[in-house]
Design a protein around this motif. Structure first.
Motif, PDB file in Angstrom:
ATOM      1  N   ALA A 150      30.613  39.603  32.473  1.00  0.00           N
ATOM      2  CA  ALA A 150      31.851  39.258  33.173  1.00  0.00           C
ATOM      3  C   ALA A 150      31.616  39.370  34.675  1.00  0.00           C
ATOM      4  N   ALA A 151      32.341  38.575  35.434  1.00  0.00           N
ATOM      5  CA  ALA A 151      32.223  38.618  36.887  1.00  0.00           C
ATOM      6  C   ALA A 151      32.823  39.921  37.410  1.00  0.00           C
ATOM      7  N   GLN A 152      32.009  40.681  38.122  1.00  0.00           N
ATOM      8  CA  GLN A 152      32.497  41.907  38.758  1.00  0.00           C
ATOM      9  C   GLN A 152      33.280  41.597  40.028  1.00  0.00           C
ATOM     10  N   THR A 153      32.879  40.509  40.708  1.00  0.00           N
ATOM     11  CA  THR A 153      33.528  40.115  41.960  1.00  0.00           C
ATOM     12  C   THR A 153      33.602  38.599  42.028  1.00  0.00           C
ATOM     13  N   VAL A 154      34.643  38.113  42.680  1.00  0.00           N
ATOM     14  CA  VAL A 154      34.775  36.694  43.012  1.00  0.00           C
ATOM     15  C   VAL A 154      35.229  36.636  44.465  1.00  0.00           C
ATOM     16  N   PHE A 155      34.566  35.795  45.253  1.00  0.00           N
ATOM     17  CA  PHE A 155      34.874  35.725  46.683  1.00  0.00           C
ATOM     18  C   PHE A 155      35.035  34.271  47.082  1.00  0.00           C
ATOM     19  N   PHE A 156      36.221  33.921  47.588  1.00  0.00           N
ATOM     20  CA  PHE A 156      36.490  32.582  48.119  1.00  0.00           C
ATOM     21  C   PHE A 156      36.306  32.639  49.636  1.00  0.00           C
ATOM     22  N   GLY A 157      35.283  31.918  50.123  1.00  0.00           N
ATOM     23  CA  GLY A 157      35.017  31.915  51.555  1.00  0.00           C
ATOM     24  C   GLY A 157      34.953  30.503  52.084  1.00  0.00           C
ATOM     25  N   GLY A 158      34.639  30.392  53.359  1.00  0.00           N
ATOM     26  CA  GLY A 158      34.626  29.051  53.923  1.00  0.00           C
ATOM     27  C   GLY A 158      34.069  29.025  55.313  1.00  0.00           C
ATOM     28  N   GLY A 159      34.652  28.104  56.108  1.00  0.00           N
ATOM     29  CA  GLY A 159      35.886  27.418  55.867  1.00  0.00           C
ATOM     30  C   GLY A 159      37.108  28.318  55.795  1.00  0.00           C
ATOM     31  N   THR A 160      38.191  27.687  55.406  1.00  0.00           N
ATOM     32  CA  THR A 160      39.473  28.370  55.260  1.00  0.00           C
ATOM     33  C   THR A 160      40.021  28.058  53.880  1.00  0.00           C
ATOM     34  N   PRO A 161      39.733  28.915  52.888  1.00  0.00           N
ATOM     35  CA  PRO A 161      40.209  28.631  51.532  1.00  0.00           C
ATOM     36  C   PRO A 161      41.705  28.418  51.449  1.00  0.00           C
ATOM     37  N   THR A 162      42.465  29.129  52.293  1.00  0.00           N
ATOM     38  CA  THR A 162      43.917  29.052  52.202  1.00  0.00           C
ATOM     39  C   THR A 162      44.493  27.799  52.836  1.00  0.00           C
TER      40      THR A 162
ATOM     41  N   MET B 164      40.804  27.247  40.342  1.00  0.00           N
ATOM     42  CA  MET B 164      39.381  27.565  40.439  1.00  0.00           C
ATOM     43  C   MET B 164      39.108  28.973  39.923  1.00  0.00           C
ATOM     44  N   LEU B 165      39.979  29.919  40.257  1.00  0.00           N
ATOM     45  CA  LEU B 165      39.813  31.280  39.755  1.00  0.00           C
ATOM     46  C   LEU B 165      39.962  31.324  38.240  1.00  0.00           C
ATOM     47  N   ALA B 166      40.911  30.568  37.710  1.00  0.00           N
ATOM     48  CA  ALA B 166      41.097  30.519  36.263  1.00  0.00           C
ATOM     49  C   ALA B 166      39.859  29.960  35.575  1.00  0.00           C
ATOM     50  N   ALA B 167      39.197  28.982  36.203  1.00  0.00           N
ATOM     51  CA  ALA B 167      37.978  28.425  35.625  1.00  0.00           C
ATOM     52  C   ALA B 167      36.874  29.473  35.567  1.00  0.00           C
ATOM     53  N   VAL B 168      36.751  30.270  36.617  1.00  0.00           N
ATOM     54  CA  VAL B 168      35.768  31.356  36.619  1.00  0.00           C
ATOM     55  C   VAL B 168      36.074  32.345  35.505  1.00  0.00           C
ATOM     56  N   LYS B 169      37.341  32.691  35.387  1.00  0.00           N
ATOM     57  CA  LYS B 169      37.743  33.646  34.338  1.00  0.00           C
ATOM     58  C   LYS B 169      37.476  33.086  32.949  1.00  0.00           C
ATOM     59  N   ASP B 170      37.760  31.800  32.745  1.00  0.00           N
ATOM     60  CA  ASP B 170      37.521  31.175  31.443  1.00  0.00           C
ATOM     61  C   ASP B 170      36.033  31.122  31.113  1.00  0.00           C
ATOM     62  N   ALA B 171      35.203  30.899  32.140  1.00  0.00           N
ATOM     63  CA  ALA B 171      33.764  30.745  31.914  1.00  0.00           C
ATOM     64  C   ALA B 171      33.076  32.067  31.614  1.00  0.00           C
ATOM     65  N   TRP B 172      33.446  33.114  32.349  1.00  0.00           N
ATOM     66  CA  TRP B 172      32.710  34.373  32.238  1.00  0.00           C
ATOM     67  C   TRP B 172      33.596  35.588  31.964  1.00  0.00           C
TER      68      TRP B 172
ATOM     69  N   ALA C  52      48.219  34.854  41.380  1.00  0.00           N
ATOM     70  CA  ALA C  52      47.135  34.061  40.794  1.00  0.00           C
ATOM     71  C   ALA C  52      45.974  34.930  40.329  1.00  0.00           C
ATOM     72  N   GLY C  53      45.962  36.187  40.741  1.00  0.00           N
ATOM     73  CA  GLY C  53      44.902  37.089  40.299  1.00  0.00           C
ATOM     74  C   GLY C  53      44.010  37.633  41.394  1.00  0.00           C
ATOM     75  N   PHE C  54      44.287  37.281  42.640  1.00  0.00           N
ATOM     76  CA  PHE C  54      43.502  37.832  43.745  1.00  0.00           C
ATOM     77  C   PHE C  54      43.926  39.275  44.011  1.00  0.00           C
ATOM     78  N   THR C  55      42.970  40.082  44.451  1.00  0.00           N
ATOM     79  CA  THR C  55      43.257  41.492  44.725  1.00  0.00           C
ATOM     80  C   THR C  55      43.111  41.846  46.194  1.00  0.00           C
ATOM     81  N   ARG C  56      42.548  40.933  46.982  1.00  0.00           N
ATOM     82  CA  ARG C  56      42.118  41.306  48.330  1.00  0.00           C
ATOM     83  C   ARG C  56      42.140  40.078  49.219  1.00  0.00           C
TER      84      ARG C  56
END
Length: 408
Positions: free
Chosen positions: A88-100, A110-118, A146-150
């Motif tokens: 399972a993914a211990q961490t997920v980080f959306f960077g960029g750029g400006t994700p927001t 995109m986060l849901a896809a990560v969760k579904d995959a791993w 949506a599931g973000f913590t930080r």
């Protein structure tokens, strides 16, 4: 423009990894980085792989989430075919750029896809970067749901003329607002600062630190401005329009940051990063520094699994084209031999407060430790326990310390 990709071996069209990546995989964490390559404006100092609306040709920003989700599916298949254990993914980080800049619904998909995959590990750290002017109270609440913590805000400075030189568009008065909105939503907060901007005084830097600390963030990053070749800032400096950063002033600024943060209860855990507690450290970035596995999603994103490192094509149009053809977007890759992995471990682990195990040093490197202690660059007590830990002076000269540890 963004910097060029490294030169290395071509990556296979199917992305298939060698069987060696499974060796020891059960002892390594797995994380996911999602690169969102869009910015409202291009800052003059930035050489990240980002694009404004005027620079994008052949792709639509609204299509990006679907393309990233397609790479997630490809990644899951590649890792499965490499016989890696399910992690399972211990961490997920959306960077960029400006994700927001993307709708929260796209980030959530995109986060849901990560969760579904791993799957996400219990207590997984899920971060998005944001500019202070790219969010509001409602969007931050939606990010949390949506599931973000930080959230990591690109504050950079509290001083208008410094922000103007950096070509940052937000009003520093907005920083307290976005931090409060994030806290109200239940998100942990990190603030990113840059020091050493041309024209920035030590007093300016002190004002930025004061505003940042007044927000009681959980985490703070402070990076010395680096003038990257090919950027607008580099051209301005070469033409004499802007003074280059002053190394001595940057050292004074680092000393001030470390002292101010320590007085406010923050501990350094990497040369440019401080946290209020061990639980507030960026676990995602620690995974980079300690050689864990991660898959980088998006144009120009880099990945590392079991000593194999690769990177995607940079332009969003090329990235979309590869995925539409059911091909890996990887542009090149390299397999690290044991000595290269050891050298990189010395380079990276020496930067963290937990220290570099002396077992990773060769005989010459272990001999060098005594001289580094005598020069006040490495802590003697930690060295007696088998770890190389930098002093504050050592952190200022971290690259020089590494050269001595790796000298033949």
């Amino acid at each position: 423009m963004p910097s060029a990709l490294p030169i290395a071996d071509p990556a296979p069209a199917d992305g298939l990894l060698p069987s060696s990546v499974a060796d020891g995989a059960g002892e390594r964490d797995f994380g996911v980085y999602v690169h969102v390559p869009f910015c409202r404006v291009r800052c003059g100092y930035c050489d990240f792989n980002t694009y404004t609306a005027a620079e994008i040709r052949g792709v639509k920003q609204s299509d990006y989430a679907g393309q990233a989700i397609a790479e997630v599916a490809l990644a899951a298949d590649v890792l499965r075919r490499a016989d890696l254990p399910t992690r399972a993914a211990q961490t997920v980080f959306f960077g960029g750029g400006t994700p927001t800049l993307l709708p929260v619904a796209d980030l959530a998909a995109m986060l849901a896809a990560v969760k579904d995959a791993w799957g996400l590990a219990p207590g997984a750290e899920v971060t998005t970067e944001a500019n202070p002017d790219s969010v509001d109270a409602a969007s931050l609440l939606a990010v949390k749901r949506a599931g973000f913590t930080r959230v990591s805000f690109g504050m950079q400075s509290a001083v208008p003329h410094v922000l103007a030189t950096l070509e940052r568009t937000h009003d520093p008065a907005r920083v307290p607002l976005v931090v409060q909105w994030a806290r109200d939503a239940g998100l942990q907060v990190s603030l990113d600062l840059i020091y050493g901007t041309p024209g920035e005084s030590l007093g300016d830097w002190a004002a930025s630190l004061d505003l940042a600390l007044a927000q009681n963030p959980d985490h703070l990053s402070a990076y010395a401005l680096i003038v990257e070749d090919g950027t607008k800032l580099a051209r301005q400096i070469s033409r004499g329009e802007v003074a280059p950063p002053d190394d001595d002033l940057q050292a004074d600024m680092y000393d001030l940051a470390d002292a101010s943060l320590a007085a406010a209860g923050f501990g350094w855990y990497e040369v440019s990063n401080w946290a209020r507690s061990a639980e507030n450290r960026s676990r995602h970035n620690l995974a980079y520094w300690t050689g864990q596995d991660w898959w980088g999603i998006g144009p120009g994103a880099h990945s590392h699994v079991g000593g194999v490192r690769w990177w995607n094509v940079k332009h969003p149009a090329a990235y979309a084209s590869r995925l539409a053809a059911n091909e890996s977007p990887a542009a090149g890759r390299e397999t690290l031999d044991p000595e290269t992995r050891r050298v990189e471990a010395v380079l990276l682990r020496s930067r963290v407060s937990d220290g570099l195990p002396t077992s990773l040093l060769d005989a010459a490197g272990r001999t060098a430790v005594a001289g580094l202690i005598a020069d006040g660059l490495v802590e003697g007590a930690a060295a007696l326990k088998g770890r190389v830990v930098l002093t504050r002076s050592g952190r200022l000269l971290a690259d020089a310390v590494v050269r001595r540890l790796l000298a033949d």
